[in-house]
Design a protein around this motif. Sequence first.
Motif, PDB file in Angstrom:
ATOM      1  N   ASN A  41       0.806  -1.221   0.000  1.00 35.74           N
ATOM      2  CA  ASN A  41       0.000   0.000   0.000  1.00 35.74           C
ATOM      3  C   ASN A  41       0.839   1.270   0.000  1.00 35.74           C
ATOM      4  OD1 ASN A  41       0.937   0.254   2.606  1.00 35.74           O
ATOM      5  ND2 ASN A  41      -1.043   0.014   3.595  1.00 35.74           N
ATOM      6  N   GLY A  42       2.140   1.132  -0.242  1.00 36.28           N
ATOM      7  CA  GLY A  42       3.036   2.281  -0.243  1.00 36.28           C
ATOM      8  C   GLY A  42       3.761   2.474   1.066  1.00 36.28           C
ATOM      9  N   LYS A  43       3.277   1.793   2.120  1.00 31.62           N
ATOM     10  CA  LYS A  43       3.890   1.908   3.440  1.00 31.62           C
ATOM     11  C   LYS A  43       4.249   0.567   4.041  1.00 31.62           C
ATOM     12  CE  LYS A  43       1.345   6.099   4.380  1.00 31.62           C
ATOM     13  NZ  LYS A  43       0.136   6.645   4.934  1.00 31.62           N
ATOM     14  N   GLU A  44       3.426  -0.450   3.718  1.00 30.74           N
ATOM     15  CA  GLU A  44       3.654  -1.761   4.325  1.00 30.74           C
ATOM     16  C   GLU A  44       3.166  -2.879   3.417  1.00 30.74           C
ATOM     17  OE1 GLU A  44       1.304  -2.302   7.883  1.00 30.74           O
ATOM     18  OE2 GLU A  44      -0.413  -1.318   6.972  1.00 30.74           O
ATOM     19  N   ARG A  45       3.743  -4.065   3.627  1.00 31.84           N
ATOM     20  CA  ARG A  45       3.263  -5.260   2.941  1.00 31.84           C
ATOM     21  C   ARG A  45       1.949  -5.690   3.581  1.00 31.84           C
ATOM     22  NH1 ARG A  45       8.807  -6.245   3.517  1.00 31.84           N
ATOM     23  NH2 ARG A  45       9.876  -6.285   1.515  1.00 31.84           N
ATOM     24  N   LEU A  46       1.003  -6.063   2.754  1.00 31.62           N
ATOM     25  CA  LEU A  46      -0.307  -6.472   3.247  1.00 31.62           C
ATOM     26  C   LEU A  46      -0.407  -7.992   3.239  1.00 31.62           C
ATOM     27  CD1 LEU A  46      -2.330  -3.826   1.247  1.00 31.62           C
ATOM     28  CD2 LEU A  46      -1.618  -3.704   3.642  1.00 31.62           C
ATOM     29  N   ASN A  47      -1.110  -8.539   4.201  1.00 35.79           N
ATOM     30  CA  ASN A  47      -1.241  -9.987   4.339  1.00 35.79           C
ATOM     31  C   ASN A  47      -2.698 -10.335   4.632  1.00 35.79           C
ATOM     32  OD1 ASN A  47      -0.263 -12.636   4.414  1.00 35.79           O
ATOM     33  ND2 ASN A  47      -0.058 -12.578   6.634  1.00 35.79           N
ATOM     34  N   ASP A  48      -3.610  -9.677   3.935  1.00 33.81           N
ATOM     35  CA  ASP A  48      -5.032  -9.880   4.181  1.00 33.81           C
ATOM     36  C   ASP A  48      -5.711 -10.495   2.958  1.00 33.81           C
ATOM     37  OD1 ASP A  48      -4.668  -7.639   2.604  1.00 33.81           O
ATOM     38  OD2 ASP A  48      -6.132  -6.412   3.643  1.00 33.81           O
ATOM     39  N   VAL A  49      -6.912 -11.004   3.168  1.00 27.62           N
ATOM     40  CA  VAL A  49      -7.707 -11.599   2.102  1.00 27.62           C
ATOM     41  C   VAL A  49      -9.054 -10.884   2.056  1.00 27.62           C
ATOM     42  CG1 VAL A  49      -8.879 -13.684   1.289  1.00 27.62           C
ATOM     43  CG2 VAL A  49      -6.625 -13.859   2.359  1.00 27.62           C
ATOM     44  N   HIS A  50      -9.474 -10.531   0.861  1.00 28.23           N
ATOM     45  CA  HIS A  50     -10.803  -9.965   0.632  1.00 28.23           C
ATOM     46  C   HIS A  50     -11.470 -10.772  -0.465  1.00 28.23           C
ATOM     47  CE1 HIS A  50     -10.441  -6.252   3.057  1.00 28.23           C
ATOM     48  NE2 HIS A  50      -9.164  -6.506   2.882  1.00 28.23           N
ATOM     49  N   ILE A  51     -12.756 -11.017  -0.294  1.00 30.80           N
ATOM     50  CA  ILE A  51     -13.503 -11.837  -1.246  1.00 30.80           C
ATOM     51  C   ILE A  51     -14.711 -11.040  -1.723  1.00 30.80           C
ATOM     52  CG2 ILE A  51     -14.753 -13.991  -1.613  1.00 30.80           C
ATOM     53  CD1 ILE A  51     -13.198 -15.103   0.845  1.00 30.80           C
ATOM     54  N   LEU A  52     -14.838 -10.933  -3.045  1.00 35.38           N
ATOM     55  CA  LEU A  52     -16.005 -10.274  -3.627  1.00 35.38           C
ATOM     56  C   LEU A  52     -16.944 -11.333  -4.183  1.00 35.38           C
ATOM     57  CD1 LEU A  52     -17.477  -7.669  -4.574  1.00 35.38           C
ATOM     58  CD2 LEU A  52     -16.318  -8.008  -6.771  1.00 35.38           C
ATOM     59  N   ASP A  53     -18.184 -11.319  -3.713  1.00 31.66           N
ATOM     60  CA  ASP A  53     -19.229 -12.133  -4.319  1.00 31.66           C
ATOM     61  C   ASP A  53     -19.693 -11.347  -5.540  1.00 31.66           C
ATOM     62  OD1 ASP A  53     -21.762 -13.135  -5.123  1.00 31.66           O
ATOM     63  OD2 ASP A  53     -22.120 -13.938  -3.122  1.00 31.66           O
ATOM     64  N   THR A  54     -19.344 -11.812  -6.731  1.00 27.33           N
ATOM     65  CA  THR A  54     -19.639 -11.041  -7.936  1.00 27.33           C
ATOM     66  C   THR A  54     -21.120 -11.049  -8.300  1.00 27.33           C
ATOM     67  OG1 THR A  54     -19.129 -12.914  -9.396  1.00 27.33           O
ATOM     68  CG2 THR A  54     -17.321 -11.393  -8.856  1.00 27.33           C
ATOM     69  N   GLU A  55     -21.893 -11.913  -7.684  1.00 27.21           N
ATOM     70  CA  GLU A  55     -23.336 -11.915  -7.943  1.00 27.21           C
ATOM     71  C   GLU A  55     -24.055 -10.850  -7.118  1.00 27.21           C
ATOM     72  OE1 GLU A  55     -24.562 -15.979  -7.375  1.00 27.21           O
ATOM     73  OE2 GLU A  55     -23.919 -16.517  -9.405  1.00 27.21           O
ATOM     74  N   THR A  56     -23.569 -10.582  -5.905  1.00 24.94           N
ATOM     75  CA  THR A  56     -24.207  -9.583  -5.041  1.00 24.94           C
ATOM     76  C   THR A  56     -23.424  -8.272  -4.985  1.00 24.94           C
ATOM     77  OG1 THR A  56     -23.038 -10.332  -3.046  1.00 24.94           O
ATOM     78  CG2 THR A  56     -25.157 -11.414  -3.572  1.00 24.94           C
ATOM     79  N   GLY A  57     -22.143  -8.295  -5.357  1.00 19.00           N
ATOM     80  CA  GLY A  57     -21.308  -7.105  -5.278  1.00 19.00           C
ATOM     81  C   GLY A  57     -20.852  -6.771  -3.872  1.00 19.00           C
ATOM     82  N   VAL A  58     -20.863  -7.747  -2.971  1.00 18.72           N
ATOM     83  CA  VAL A  58     -20.501  -7.512  -1.573  1.00 18.72           C
ATOM     84  C   VAL A  58     -19.114  -8.087  -1.278  1.00 18.72           C
ATOM     85  CG1 VAL A  58     -21.133  -7.934   0.834  1.00 18.72           C
ATOM     86  CG2 VAL A  58     -22.919  -7.513  -0.862  1.00 18.72           C
ATOM     87  N   TRP A  59     -18.236  -7.229  -0.734  1.00 20.47           N
ATOM     88  CA  TRP A  59     -16.916  -7.641  -0.271  1.00 20.47           C
ATOM     89  C   TRP A  59     -16.996  -8.182   1.149  1.00 20.47           C
ATOM     90  CZ3 TRP A  59     -12.644  -7.974  -3.166  1.00 20.47           C
ATOM     91  CH2 TRP A  59     -12.484  -7.148  -4.281  1.00 20.47           C
ATOM     92  N   SER A  60     -16.188  -9.184   1.458  1.00 21.25           N
ATOM     93  CA  SER A  60     -16.008  -9.648   2.830  1.00 21.25           C
ATOM     94  C   SER A  60     -14.515  -9.806   3.083  1.00 21.25           C
ATOM     95  CB  SER A  60     -16.748 -10.971   3.072  1.00 21.25           C
ATOM     96  OG  SER A  60     -16.247 -11.983   2.216  1.00 21.25           O
ATOM     97  N   ALA A  61     -14.144  -9.817   4.351  1.00 20.47           N
ATOM     98  CA  ALA A  61     -12.743  -9.956   4.742  1.00 20.47           C
ATOM     99  C   ALA A  61     -12.651 -10.996   5.851  1.00 20.47           C
ATOM    100  CB  ALA A  61     -12.174  -8.619   5.200  1.00 20.47           C
ATOM    101  N   PRO A  62     -12.540 -12.260   5.477  1.00 16.39           N
ATOM    102  CA  PRO A  62     -12.487 -13.300   6.506  1.00 16.39           C
ATOM    103  C   PRO A  62     -11.195 -13.243   7.312  1.00 16.39           C
ATOM    104  CG  PRO A  62     -11.997 -14.246   4.364  1.00 16.39           C
ATOM    105  CD  PRO A  62     -12.409 -12.808   4.129  1.00 16.39           C
ATOM    106  N   ILE A  63     -11.258 -13.667   8.543  1.00 14.47           N
ATOM    107  CA  ILE A  63     -10.072 -13.811   9.377  1.00 14.47           C
ATOM    108  C   ILE A  63      -9.442 -15.158   9.004  1.00 14.47           C
ATOM    109  CG2 ILE A  63      -9.173 -13.973  11.726  1.00 14.47           C
ATOM    110  CD1 ILE A  63     -10.421 -11.253  11.035  1.00 14.47           C
ATOM    111  N   VAL A  64      -8.199 -15.090   8.548  1.00 11.41           N
ATOM    112  CA  VAL A  64      -7.509 -16.295   8.086  1.00 11.41           C
ATOM    113  C   VAL A  64      -6.385 -16.599   9.058  1.00 11.41           C
ATOM    114  CG1 VAL A  64      -6.222 -17.341   6.195  1.00 11.41           C
ATOM    115  CG2 VAL A  64      -8.075 -15.743   5.690  1.00 11.41           C
ATOM    116  N   ASN A  65      -6.354 -17.828   9.545  1.00  8.97           N
ATOM    117  CA  ASN A  65      -5.303 -18.283  10.464  1.00  8.97           C
ATOM    118  C   ASN A  65      -4.527 -19.419   9.823  1.00  8.97           C
ATOM    119  OD1 ASN A  65      -6.016 -16.599  12.721  1.00  8.97           O
ATOM    120  ND2 ASN A  65      -7.857 -17.865  12.899  1.00  8.97           N
ATOM    121  N   GLY A  66      -3.357 -19.652  10.363  1.00  9.50           N
ATOM    122  CA  GLY A  66      -2.594 -20.807   9.901  1.00  9.50           C
ATOM    123  C   GLY A  66      -1.231 -20.471   9.468  1.00  9.50           C
TER     124      GLY A  66
END
Length: 135
Positions: free
Chosen positions: A110-135
């Motif tokens: 993002n210009g300041k830090e490396r990102l380690n997140d996941v975002h999922i777009l449901d292309t049928e509804t147009g809604v983004w979600s951001a699940p908590i991912v562990n492991g």
Amino acid sequence: GGWLGSGPLAASDTHVLDISGGPGGLRWFQPNVRGTPPGPCNMHSADYINNEVYVFRGGNGREYLNDLHALNVETYEWRRVPTTGDAPQQRANHSSAVLNNELFIFGGWNGKERLNDVHILDTETGVWSAPIVNG
């Protein structure tokens, strides 16, 4: 899209690889596009979902971006994809993948830090979600 190699901005053109001629007949061309193209972009991703190529812009040479556009592969018409929910922050150099009708955006810069997140777009509804991912 892509980097021009000089100057402050990325490219904003659209190129298509025609594979209908088989391995010996591959051909690049620039289609006449309709609608509103995304504008200059580099460090972006492009994924095919249901007759459209979804482009998540990474940057334009001046700033990091997170807007989403789709190109219909039959009509070559661009549209901005309206979304709601927990959208990814601006980023470049991210990864993307598709599973069924879901578009996954992972990581990036993002210009300041490396990102380690996941975002999922449901292309049928147009809604983004951001699940908590562990492991």
